[in-house]
Design a protein around this motif. Sequence first.
Motif, mmCIF file in Angstrom:
data_model
loop_
_atom_site.group_PDB
_atom_site.id
_atom_site.type_symbol
_atom_site.label_atom_id
_atom_site.label_comp_id
_atom_site.label_asym_id
_atom_site.label_seq_id
_atom_site.Cartn_x
_atom_site.Cartn_y
_atom_site.Cartn_z
ATOM 1 N N TYR A 1 20.672 -29.028 1.856
ATOM 2 C CA TYR A 1 21.518 -30.371 0.808
ATOM 3 C C TYR A 1 21.271 -30.956 1.904
ATOM 4 C CZ TYR A 1 23.346 -27.484 -2.215
ATOM 5 O OH TYR A 1 23.737 -26.452 -3.163
ATOM 6 N N LYS A 2 21.799 -33.005 1.839
ATOM 7 C CA LYS A 2 21.762 -34.056 2.229
ATOM 8 C C LYS A 2 23.533 -34.244 2.209
ATOM 9 C CE LYS A 2 19.981 -38.173 3.772
ATOM 10 N NZ LYS A 2 18.660 -39.309 3.285
ATOM 11 N N LYS A 3 24.091 -35.141 3.777
ATOM 12 C CA LYS A 3 25.616 -35.299 3.737
ATOM 13 C C LYS A 3 24.847 -37.464 3.464
ATOM 14 C CE LYS A 3 29.415 -36.594 6.237
ATOM 15 N NZ LYS A 3 29.450 -36.065 7.342
ATOM 16 N N ILE A 4 25.383 -37.873 1.761
ATOM 17 C CA ILE A 4 25.522 -38.651 1.246
ATOM 18 C C ILE A 4 26.393 -40.157 1.449
ATOM 19 C CG2 ILE A 4 22.739 -38.054 0.270
ATOM 20 C CD1 ILE A 4 24.813 -38.424 -2.153
ATOM 21 N N LYS B 1 30.561 -36.254 0.033
ATOM 22 C CA LYS B 1 29.514 -36.302 -0.978
ATOM 23 C C LYS B 1 27.771 -35.315 -0.436
ATOM 24 C CE LYS B 1 30.805 -38.532 -4.901
ATOM 25 N NZ LYS B 1 31.886 -38.136 -5.802
ATOM 26 N N ILE B 2 27.119 -35.117 -1.684
ATOM 27 C CA ILE B 2 26.461 -34.451 -0.710
ATOM 28 C C ILE B 2 24.802 -34.074 -1.757
ATOM 29 C CG2 ILE B 2 27.448 -32.664 0.599
ATOM 30 C CD1 ILE B 2 26.760 -30.350 -1.845
ATOM 31 N N PRO C 1 19.164 -26.729 13.353
ATOM 32 C CA PRO C 1 20.322 -26.982 13.293
ATOM 33 C C PRO C 1 20.625 -28.168 12.829
ATOM 34 C CG PRO C 1 19.506 -26.641 15.639
ATOM 35 C CD PRO C 1 18.225 -26.868 14.874
ATOM 36 N N LYS C 2 22.554 -28.340 12.378
ATOM 37 C CA LYS C 2 22.800 -29.062 11.666
ATOM 38 C C LYS C 2 22.434 -29.755 10.346
ATOM 39 C CE LYS C 2 25.339 -30.898 15.609
ATOM 40 N NZ LYS C 2 25.723 -32.046 16.735
ATOM 41 N N ILE C 3 21.987 -28.243 10.048
ATOM 42 C CA ILE C 3 20.875 -28.363 8.271
ATOM 43 C C ILE C 3 22.141 -28.200 7.301
ATOM 44 C CG2 ILE C 3 19.164 -28.818 6.421
ATOM 45 C CD1 ILE C 3 18.395 -30.559 8.668
ATOM 46 N N LEU C 4 23.107 -29.072 6.598
ATOM 47 C CA LEU C 4 24.049 -28.219 5.138
ATOM 48 C C LEU C 4 22.799 -27.726 4.172
ATOM 49 C CD1 LEU C 4 25.797 -31.137 4.549
ATOM 50 C CD2 LEU C 4 26.798 -29.412 5.074
ATOM 51 N N ASP D 1 31.547 -27.643 -5.073
ATOM 52 C CA ASP D 1 30.618 -27.326 -5.954
ATOM 53 C C ASP D 1 29.012 -27.486 -5.847
ATOM 54 O OD1 ASP D 1 29.825 -30.283 -6.405
ATOM 55 O OD2 ASP D 1 30.692 -30.728 -7.489
ATOM 56 N N LEU D 2 28.374 -27.567 -4.752
ATOM 57 C CA LEU D 2 27.392 -27.140 -4.924
ATOM 58 C C LEU D 2 26.737 -28.036 -5.633
ATOM 59 C CD1 LEU D 2 27.248 -23.348 -4.490
ATOM 60 C CD2 LEU D 2 26.860 -25.025 -2.434
ATOM 61 N N ARG D 3 27.013 -29.314 -6.102
ATOM 62 C CA ARG D 3 26.136 -30.575 -6.443
ATOM 63 C C ARG D 3 26.155 -31.438 -6.378
ATOM 64 N NH1 ARG D 3 28.981 -27.168 -10.638
ATOM 65 N NH2 ARG D 3 29.878 -28.764 -10.979
ATOM 66 N N SER D 4 27.559 -31.556 -6.084
ATOM 67 C CA SER D 4 27.271 -33.584 -5.186
ATOM 68 C C SER D 4 28.886 -32.888 -4.255
ATOM 69 C CB SER D 4 27.329 -34.716 -6.887
ATOM 70 O OG SER D 4 28.899 -34.089 -7.307
ATOM 71 N N ASN D 5 29.625 -32.790 -4.378
ATOM 72 C CA ASN D 5 31.354 -32.893 -3.777
ATOM 73 C C ASN D 5 31.868 -31.727 -3.472
ATOM 74 O OD1 ASN D 5 32.378 -35.589 -5.146
ATOM 75 N ND2 ASN D 5 31.726 -34.370 -6.997
ATOM 76 N N VAL D 6 31.948 -31.618 -1.625
ATOM 77 C CA VAL D 6 32.635 -31.744 -0.863
ATOM 78 C C VAL D 6 34.332 -31.735 -1.189
ATOM 79 C CG1 VAL D 6 31.921 -30.618 2.107
ATOM 80 C CG2 VAL D 6 30.427 -30.826 0.468
ATOM 81 N N THR D 7 34.459 -30.328 -1.387
ATOM 82 C CA THR D 7 36.023 -30.933 -1.358
ATOM 83 C C THR D 7 37.888 -30.658 0.053
ATOM 84 O OG1 THR D 7 36.367 -28.500 -2.176
ATOM 85 C CG2 THR D 7 35.961 -30.680 -3.426
ATOM 86 N N SER D 8 36.473 -29.924 1.201
ATOM 87 C CA SER D 8 37.627 -29.690 2.325
ATOM 88 C C SER D 8 36.298 -28.538 2.677
ATOM 89 C CB SER D 8 38.110 -28.742 1.190
ATOM 90 O OG SER D 8 38.179 -27.778 1.139
#
Length: 158
Positions: A80-83, A91-92, A110-113, A148-155
């Motif tokens: 995944y990439k942080k956007i 957002k991812i 290292p540091k790859i989601l 949600d492993l689609r677009s949102n990181v919540t915490s």
Amino acid sequence: MHFTAPIMKKSNILSSPVKNVKTDYFTGSVKLHEISGITKPKEHDMYHVIFKKSARTKLHFHTGGQLLIVTKGTGSLVHYKKISAGTTKFKITKTKIIDLSCGDVVYIPPKILHTHGSIKKNSIFSHIAINFYSKNNRKSQAVWYESDLRSNVTSKIP
């Protein structure tokens, strides 16, 4: 001058100590054998991870590189990439899906989601995970997230 050879240690991945798995870090049933608990290397930690019936890791990254060696079944590795900005909410987007099967070897910088685990509901997927220490021999840390492993990181997961 006296030279002392390093001590070599032998272990078996199936008899290595089972480490308590933080259930917050996985979806489904996972068993973790801590191979490095016996061999005690100074450059990395090593685990045999067994994912049962569609179990996966949650979204995470490591501060050092990680090498996965698939030992059984079929699974996947998703990058995944942080956007968007943020450290706990952001957002991812998926950037790569890699199918994994027995014998496959993959290096995650290292540091790859990413996430990894089983893709079949009725089979076991397992791999050896080698988490490399940083150049200054600092133990690699994993940073975990709810998403949600689609677009949102919540915490961020503590």
